[in-house]
Design a protein around this motif. Sequence first.
Motif, PDB file in Angstrom:
ATOM      1  N   GLY A 120       0.791  -1.215   0.000  1.00 58.65           N
ATOM      2  CA  GLY A 120       0.000   0.000   0.000  1.00 58.65           C
ATOM      3  C   GLY A 120       0.827   1.270   0.000  1.00 58.65           C
ATOM      4  O   GLY A 120       0.300   2.355   0.199  1.00 58.65           O
ATOM      5  N   GLU A 121       2.120   1.155  -0.237  1.00 64.13           N
ATOM      6  CA  GLU A 121       3.025   2.305  -0.253  1.00 64.13           C
ATOM      7  C   GLU A 121       3.314   2.732  -1.689  1.00 64.13           C
ATOM      8  O   GLU A 121       3.292   1.919  -2.601  1.00 64.13           O
ATOM      9  CB  GLU A 121       4.349   1.950   0.446  1.00 64.13           C
ATOM     10  N   ASP A 122       3.606   4.022  -1.864  1.00 60.53           N
ATOM     11  CA  ASP A 122       3.970   4.528  -3.189  1.00 60.53           C
ATOM     12  C   ASP A 122       5.392   4.140  -3.584  1.00 60.53           C
ATOM     13  O   ASP A 122       5.698   3.986  -4.759  1.00 60.53           O
ATOM     14  CB  ASP A 122       3.842   6.046  -3.241  1.00 60.53           C
ATOM     15  N   PHE A 123       6.273   4.018  -2.600  1.00 62.24           N
ATOM     16  CA  PHE A 123       7.681   3.745  -2.864  1.00 62.24           C
ATOM     17  C   PHE A 123       8.129   2.492  -2.116  1.00 62.24           C
ATOM     18  O   PHE A 123       7.632   2.192  -1.043  1.00 62.24           O
ATOM     19  CB  PHE A 123       8.565   4.903  -2.370  1.00 62.24           C
ATOM     20  N   ALA A 124       9.107   1.802  -2.694  1.00 64.18           N
ATOM     21  CA  ALA A 124       9.807   0.722  -2.010  1.00 64.18           C
ATOM     22  C   ALA A 124      11.282   1.123  -1.992  1.00 64.18           C
ATOM     23  O   ALA A 124      11.806   1.633  -2.986  1.00 64.18           O
ATOM     24  CB  ALA A 124       9.630  -0.596  -2.745  1.00 64.18           C
TER      25      ALA A 124
END
Length: 98
Positions: free
Chosen positions: A68-72
């Motif tokens: 659910g995050e925009d970045f990894a």
Amino acid sequence: MRVTLVVLIFLVCCSACTSVKKIGIDEYKITVQGNPFDNIEDLKAKVKEEAIKVCTSKKFEFIPNFFGEDFAFKQESAYTPSGSSMAKSSAVATIKCI
């Protein structure tokens, strides 16, 4: 000679690498590799800069990943020829051009 080699290695280590992979219609996976001095905000800014370049309309949205995050983010060690270690960070984001 030795100083020149050290400066050259330092410049190579400090340069950032970027890869863009098309994964669907108007969808791209952007991977940005930072230098040892970049923090998370620097990596996010580099991803956003690359997204603006990829989407010619300059409008895009992030597609959340599995968590659910925009970045990894990923951090790994890189070794210099002298055997010392430097941290290398990278950020991955998936975008959709609007």
